[in-house]
Enzyme design. Structure first.
Site, PDB file in Angstrom:
ATOM      1  N   TYR A 190      37.974  -4.502  44.002  1.00 47.55           N
ATOM      2  CA  TYR A 190      36.709  -5.215  43.736  1.00 47.55           C
ATOM      3  C   TYR A 190      36.556  -6.459  44.611  1.00 47.55           C
ATOM      4  CZ  TYR A 190      35.504  -2.292  39.729  1.00 47.55           C
ATOM      5  OH  TYR A 190      35.172  -1.238  38.935  1.00 47.55           O
ATOM      6  N   ASN A 250      33.013   3.345  44.862  1.00 52.77           N
ATOM      7  CA  ASN A 250      32.004   2.575  45.588  1.00 52.77           C
ATOM      8  C   ASN A 250      32.533   1.214  46.048  1.00 52.77           C
ATOM      9  OD1 ASN A 250      31.849   2.486  42.632  1.00 52.77           O
ATOM     10  ND2 ASN A 250      30.341   0.863  42.920  1.00 52.77           N
ATOM     11  N   ASP A 296      46.549   8.672  34.197  1.00 53.55           N
ATOM     12  CA  ASP A 296      45.191   8.764  34.731  1.00 53.55           C
ATOM     13  C   ASP A 296      44.512   7.429  34.535  1.00 53.55           C
ATOM     14  OD1 ASP A 296      45.380  11.727  35.078  1.00 53.55           O
ATOM     15  OD2 ASP A 296      45.699  11.557  32.934  1.00 53.55           O
ATOM     16  N   HIS A 340      25.198   3.818  34.968  1.00 53.85           N
ATOM     17  CA  HIS A 340      25.427   4.782  36.074  1.00 53.85           C
ATOM     18  C   HIS A 340      24.965   6.195  35.720  1.00 53.85           C
ATOM     19  CE1 HIS A 340      27.479   1.803  38.370  1.00 53.85           C
ATOM     20  NE2 HIS A 340      28.537   1.744  37.612  1.00 53.85           N
ATOM     21  N   ASP A 385      37.921   2.723  42.918  1.00 47.75           N
ATOM     22  CA  ASP A 385      37.618   1.306  42.670  1.00 47.75           C
ATOM     23  C   ASP A 385      38.925   0.541  42.525  1.00 47.75           C
ATOM     24  OD1 ASP A 385      34.930   1.679  42.922  1.00 47.75           O
ATOM     25  OD2 ASP A 385      34.439   1.364  40.808  1.00 47.75           O
TER      26      ASP A 385
END
Ligand SMILES: *[C@@H]1O[C@H](CO)[C@@H](O)[C@H](O)[C@H]1NC(C)=O
Ligand SMILES: *[C@@H]1O[C@H](CO)[C@@H](O)[C@H](O)[C@H]1NC(C)=O
Ligand SMILES: *[C@@H]1O[C@H](CO)[C@@H](O)[C@H](O)[C@H]1NC(C)=O
Ligand SMILES: *[C@@H]1O[C@H](CO)[C@@H](O)[C@H](O)[C@H]1NC(C)=O
Ligand SMILES: [Fe+2]
Length: 454
Positions: free
Chosen positions: A189, A223, A158, A318, A186
């Protein structure tokens, strides 16, 4: 059973609280703060040979593990556009052609991106495969998963972010137990670089190849996959990601690669997009509503969800970004007894106890999460390491739902033993691989819904 008890005792001792502590443990381990800088773009040069295939990666290609999607890039020419594969103990070679795509992003032009889906594989079998020709031939291999079934052991790695995290990646890579990777989003980047420098997608693809070419990585988006940049004229969200990474979304009747499901061994894995609409009546909402009742726990006891932005995160970094999605879907997760939810995004590690927060209705003031034996354990594993640095600012006091949290980098291993027991361990980079900084026996919510000691 006595072995199990001993393990529980050990875990209990490890979890004994020192200092102020309302919830579980805030680990005192603080990683040496060192600037996290990008690896130079030429750290992972293209392989030798003219037009050599690079950035090789594989993922499951169907719903139950008899198919594999092989992806690679040829930088200069479209051809060769096929993969040759064979069972390791056979000389019988097969050839499958790829579908080729390419894209432009601002001033960047991609190479030829190949995706070839190999179907009808045997379960639990080692296959070799070969890409390229002449002096640019490259060989790899993979092992297909065992046939789906309730007591089939399987070990998932994981991982959260891996960019710039040579340490996390090498650490995971050094653990021979992982058979497939659940990746919580992600990837490269590249969007953190000027003009979303898409060459960074290529260098990342070369960096992770030594794992991804050999074991399937099961993708969900973060994101950093959005790459939405209207100022550059780039108005299509997820454009580089969608060209480069393929998933078998149609096999689960999804209409988008951004949410889908697969079965692997004894696990049913649902992948959701934190960055696609999930409100009522949206495609993702409708899909998930129909998907959850389809899970047959007699066939796949372990129901696992991956999404990027965590719902239970007691880090100030976050904080509450996953809240709106939690409001939409948490009651379904409890109703369908999801075993584990993996999330990324926050650059630290956290594991919750089984808590839910589904009673609140605006007027009844019942907004505090409560213990709930039908709730998933939430694991935030967005601690692969990245250039944004560690998130080492936890909210105090530690909320009651939070069992263990630590601000350092690492990866997890989920070792499914049978339909009732799975062992989860978290390995911080700082330690040698066999050391587990956090470990926890997961008891299956459908087959063995007893309280887990922690
Ligand atoms: C990555 O880590 C491995 C193992 O620790 C090391 O051998 C290698 O030099 C590192 N590479 C980079 C680019 O830091
Ligand atoms: C909210 O919950 C309270 C307490 O359970 C209940 O009395 C009330 O009717 C609920 N309100 C709505 C709008 O459902
Ligand atoms: C930690 O987070 C809190 C809440 O967001 C903020 O007020 C505080 O300044 C942060 N501390 C540090 C050291 O960043
Ligand atoms: C399932 O695995 C656990 C942990 O290894 C073990 O204690 C238990 O006996 C196993 N159950 C069965 C039915 O084999
Ligand atoms: Fe993220």
């Amino acid at each position: 059973m006595s072995l199990l008890k001993v393990l529980f005792v050990l875990v209990t001792i490890a979890a004994a609280c020192a200092g102020v502590c309302n919830g579980g443990v805030t680990s005192s381990f603080v990683r040496k703060s060192q600037p996290s800088t990008c690896m130079p773009i030429d750290t992972f040069p293209p392989p030798p040979g003219y037009n050599a295939p690079e950035q090789v990666h594989i993922t499951q290609g169907d719903h139950d593990g008899k198919s594999m999607i092989i992806s690679w890039v040829t930088p200069l020419e479209r051809e060769p556009n096929y993969v040759i594969f064979w069972e390791a103990n056979s000389k019988n070679k097969h050839k499958i052609h790829s579908r080729i795509t390419s894209y432009r992003y601002y001033t960047y032009e991609s190479g030829y991106i190949h995706h070839a889906t190999i179907k009808g594989l045997k379960h639990d079998t080692l296959y070799n495969y070969q890409l390229g020709t002449g002096d640019a031939v490259r060989r790899f291999s993979f092992t297909t998963p065992p046939k789906v079934g309730p007591d089939v052991p399987y070990t998932f790695g994981d991982l959260g972010q891996t960019y710039d995290s040579n340490e996390t990646f090498e650490h995971y890579y050094s653990n021979p137990k992982g058979q497939a990777v659940l990746f919580a989003g992600d990837l490269s980047y590249a969007d953190d670089h000027p003009y979303h420098n898409n060459n960074r997608w290529d260098s990342w693809g070369r960096f992770v190849e030594k794992s991804m070419a050999y074991q399937p990585w099961i993708w969900t988006v973060g994101n950093h996959e959005i790459d939405f940049a209207p100022e550059l004229g780039e108005n299509v969200p997820f454009k580089p990601y969608m060209h480069r990474y393929r998933v078998p979304y149609k096999a689960s009747k999804s209409t988008s690669p951004l949410w889908y499901s697969i079965k692997r061994a004894s696990a049913y894995i649902i992948l959701l997009s934190s960055y696609s609409a999930y409100g009522k009546y949206t495609p993702q909402y409708n899909w998930l509503e129909q998907e959850l009742p389809k899970v047959n726990r007699a066939e796949t006891p372990w129901l696992i969800v991956l999404l990027h932005s965590p719902w239970y995160n007691s880090n100030n970094y976050h904080y509450m970004e996953g809240e709106s999605m939690r409001v939409m879907f948490e009651s379904w997760f409890v109703e369908h007894k999801v075993d584990i939810v993996f999330a990324g995004h926050v650059h630290s590690y956290e594991r919750t106890d089984r808590f839910s927060n589904v009673r609140y209705n605006i007027t009844n003031e019942l907004s505090t999460p409560v213990k709930d034996p039908s709730a998933p354990v939430y694991i935030t594993i967005g601690d692969g390491g990245n250039q944004e640095g560690l998130a080492n600012n936890f909210s105090e006091p530690q909320p009651s739902y939070s069992a263990f949290r630590e601000a350092s980098y690492g990866h997890g291993m989920l070792d499914i033993k049978n339909r009732t027991h799975a062992h989860f361990t978290w390995h911080r980079n700082h330690d040698n691989e066999p050391v587990a900084a956090d470990s926890h026996w997961m008891l299956n919510r459908y087959w063995h819904p007893e309280e887990e000691n922690n």
